[in-house]
Write an enzyme that holds these catalytic residues in place. Structure first.
Site, PDB file in Angstrom:
ATOM      1  N   SER A 206       0.676  -0.922   0.397  1.00 27.76           N
ATOM      2  CA  SER A 206      -0.069  -0.001   0.028  1.00 27.76           C
ATOM      3  C   SER A 206       0.769   1.335  -0.250  1.00 27.76           C
ATOM      4  CB  SER A 206      -1.265   0.020   1.214  1.00 27.76           C
ATOM      5  OG  SER A 206      -1.842   1.042   1.283  1.00 27.76           O
ATOM      6  N   SER A 207       0.987   2.171   0.772  1.00 28.86           N
ATOM      7  CA  SER A 207       1.909   3.484   0.870  1.00 28.86           C
ATOM      8  C   SER A 207       3.141   3.046   1.550  1.00 28.86           C
ATOM      9  CB  SER A 207       1.042   4.030   2.466  1.00 28.86           C
ATOM     10  OG  SER A 207       2.136   5.545   2.516  1.00 28.86           O
TER      11      SER A 207
END
Length: 264
Positions: free
Chosen positions: A111-112
């Site tokens: 994700s991030s």
């Protein structure tokens, strides 16, 4: 916790038995996560005990949502500042303290953390040898005015560019760079409604262009890693895996990551 410039904290995992010149694996966390969450989220630190590499778990200074800066001009520019340079500072400190191998520095994230892995490889190809990005977006896709920008057009797969356009964005991060670009593997679920699956296609166009690889795969592996997962191989420096029916919560496969990095 050790503090470095830009007020990023990080945790180190140093096995009792290190390789003579230990490799370094950076593992940035996801939004709303922490370095400690990342440490507990996979078996990568446990496997470091067997394989003798050092792990860096950076901790985002963004208290609002703990997302990484993958949007500012600073973080998207070589030696420009931002979170990417903060993480590189951690790497350089660790290399010096533990006599690490500067040719074997890697980044893996979800994700991030996957978005930051794309940023690190784009902004610092002179530091990282390879990356593994799980449910991320292409380098520069979230570019905006500030360090905590949420790009809905990118997240929902509306930012679509050609390979040459993406390559220009990466090239502009470090003008004049002539060295070898790091290799990359990317993963994305087809049922991801946080960062839409189109982002996998944009990563494919970006990294194949940057690495000078064909835009179509040289081979396709069905039911690879798991049933319903299809891996598109573009050469020995880039591959992309589409996970049928998998949401944004894609589960890291530690052995796959270590194989890609040559750490096992």
């Amino acid at each position: 916790m050790i503090q470095v410039q830009f007020f990023l904290g990080f945790y180190l995992y140093v096995p009792s038995k290190l390789q003579a010149k230990p490799p370094i694996l950076v593992n940035p966390h996801w939004c709303h996560g922490t370095a400690q969450d990342c440490f507990k989220g996979t078996q990568l630190a446990t496997l470091a005990d067997t394989h003798g590499y050092i792990m860096i778990f950076p901790d985002s200074p963004n208290t609002a949502d703990k997302c990484w800066d993958v949007s500012s001009n600073q973080t998207l520019t070589h030696n420009g500042g931002g979170d990417s340079l903060g993480i590189v500072s951690m790497v350089k400190w660790t290399l010096k303290k533990y006599n690490g191998d500067p040719n074997r520095v890697f980044s893996m994230g979800t994700s991030s953390g996957a978005m930051m892995t794309n940023v690190l490889l784009g902004s610092y190809p002179d530091v990282f040898a390879a990356g593994s990005a799980w449910a991320g977006v292409a380098f520069g896709c979230f570019a905006g005015n500030g360090f905590d920008v949420w790009s809905d057009p990118c997240a929902t797969g509306k930012i679509i560019k050609t390979g040459s356009e993406w390559k220009s964005i990466v090239d502009s991060a470090y003008p004049g760079f002539k060295g070898s670009r790091p290799k990359m593997q990317v993963f994305h679920g087809t049922a991801d409604t946080t960062l839409y699956p189109q982002n996998l296609q944009e990563e494919i166009k970006e990294w194949t262009a940057v690495l000078g690889l064909p835009s179509t795969p040289v081979c396709t592996l069905t039911d690879h890693y798991e049933k319903g997962w299809t891996t598109y191989v573009y050469g020995d420096r880039f591959q992309a895996t589409s996970a049928q029916g998998v949401t944004h919560n894609i589960q890291t496969k530690e052995t796959v990551v270590l194989n890609w990095f040559g750490l096992n």
